[in-house]
Structures are given as C-alpha cells and as structure tokens.
Write a protein that holds these residues in place. Structure first.
Motif, short mmCIF file in Angstrom:
data_model
loop_
_atom_site.label_atom_id
_atom_site.label_comp_id
_atom_site.label_asym_id
_atom_site.label_seq_id
_atom_site.Cartn_x
_atom_site.Cartn_y
_atom_site.Cartn_z
N THR A 51 -22.25 -24.56 -20.42
CA THR A 51 -20.87 -24.40 -19.97
C THR A 51 -19.90 -24.57 -21.13
O THR A 51 -18.93 -23.82 -21.24
CB THR A 51 -20.56 -25.41 -18.85
N ALA A 52 -20.16 -25.53 -22.00
CA ALA A 52 -19.29 -25.75 -23.16
C ALA A 52 -19.32 -24.54 -24.10
O ALA A 52 -18.28 -24.10 -24.58
CB ALA A 52 -19.70 -27.01 -23.91
N VAL A 53 -20.51 -24.00 -24.34
CA VAL A 53 -20.64 -22.82 -25.20
C VAL A 53 -19.81 -21.67 -24.63
O VAL A 53 -19.00 -21.05 -25.33
CB VAL A 53 -22.12 -22.39 -25.35
N LEU A 54 -20.00 -21.39 -23.34
CA LEU A 54 -19.29 -20.26 -22.73
C LEU A 54 -17.79 -20.50 -22.63
O LEU A 54 -17.00 -19.57 -22.75
CB LEU A 54 -19.90 -19.96 -21.36
N ALA A 55 -17.39 -21.75 -22.44
CA ALA A 55 -15.96 -22.07 -22.39
C ALA A 55 -15.29 -21.82 -23.74
O ALA A 55 -14.19 -21.25 -23.81
CB ALA A 55 -15.76 -23.51 -21.94
N HIS A 56 -15.95 -22.22 -24.82
CA HIS A 56 -15.39 -21.99 -26.16
C HIS A 56 -15.29 -20.50 -26.45
O HIS A 56 -14.28 -20.03 -26.99
CB HIS A 56 -16.25 -22.67 -27.24
N VAL A 57 -16.31 -19.75 -26.07
CA VAL A 57 -16.30 -18.31 -26.30
C VAL A 57 -15.18 -17.65 -25.48
O VAL A 57 -14.46 -16.79 -25.97
CB VAL A 57 -17.67 -17.69 -25.97
N ALA A 58 -15.02 -18.10 -24.25
CA ALA A 58 -13.97 -17.54 -23.38
C ALA A 58 -12.58 -17.82 -23.93
O ALA A 58 -11.65 -17.03 -23.73
CB ALA A 58 -14.09 -18.11 -21.97
N GLU A 59 -12.43 -18.93 -24.65
CA GLU A 59 -11.14 -19.27 -25.24
C GLU A 59 -10.89 -18.52 -26.55
O GLU A 59 -9.83 -18.66 -27.15
CB GLU A 59 -11.05 -20.78 -25.48
N GLY A 60 -11.88 -17.77 -27.02
CA GLY A 60 -11.68 -16.96 -28.20
C GLY A 60 -12.25 -17.54 -29.48
O GLY A 60 -12.03 -17.00 -30.56
#
Length: 87
Positions: A30-39
């Motif tokens: 979830t942390a990986v995907l959240a960082h990616v989603a934030e750019g």
C-alpha cells in the motif's frame, strides 16, 4: 489461504488484487502504491519504502494490468452514452 468447507479446496483471498503472490506485507505494498500515486518516481519510492526499485516497478506493472482489466470489464458493462450529438 482459505479453505472451502464443502470441497476442502484451498484458495487465496488476495487473488485478483495487487497483493496476490506477494511476499511483502499489505502495508508495504500500500505504501509503494500510495507513493507512486502521488507522483514519486520509482527510485524515490524505493528509498522511502525500503524496497528494491525492481520491486516498485513490478508492483506498478501488476497493478496497472489489473486496473486495465477492471476498466475494460466495467466499460463493457456500462450503459451506452445517452447524450445527443451537438448540431
């Protein structure tokens, strides 16, 4: 892993999600995907979360592929656009 009480078959409740077949915790993914989603970029995300950059790339591809499949399924089932063409 879950087990069917009738046929005793085993299956994963994560199948069809970005968590299927992962060794990382759900919190890390979830942390990986959240960082990616934030750019955040791949290398920056890897540094912030503490995983290898290839791991970040793998999750981006896997999640993108699943999102594409979901999109295709939902668009195929959506009602046609009822807007009238402008003249």
């Amino acid at each position: 892993m879950l087990r069917c009480s009738t046929c005793q078959a085993r299956f994963s409740e994560r199948k069809g999600t970005p968590l299927y077949g992962t060794r990382l915790s759900a919190q890390t993914v979830t942390a990986v995907l959240a960082h990616v989603a934030e750019g955040a970029g791949t290398r920056k995300t890897a540094r912030l979360v503490g995983v290898h950059r290839d791991t970040v790339t793998r999750y981006i591809r896997q999640t993108g592929h699943q999102a594409q499949q979901l999109h295709d399924e939902l668009v195929a089932l959506s009602p046609p656009d009822q807007r009238t063409p402008a003249r």
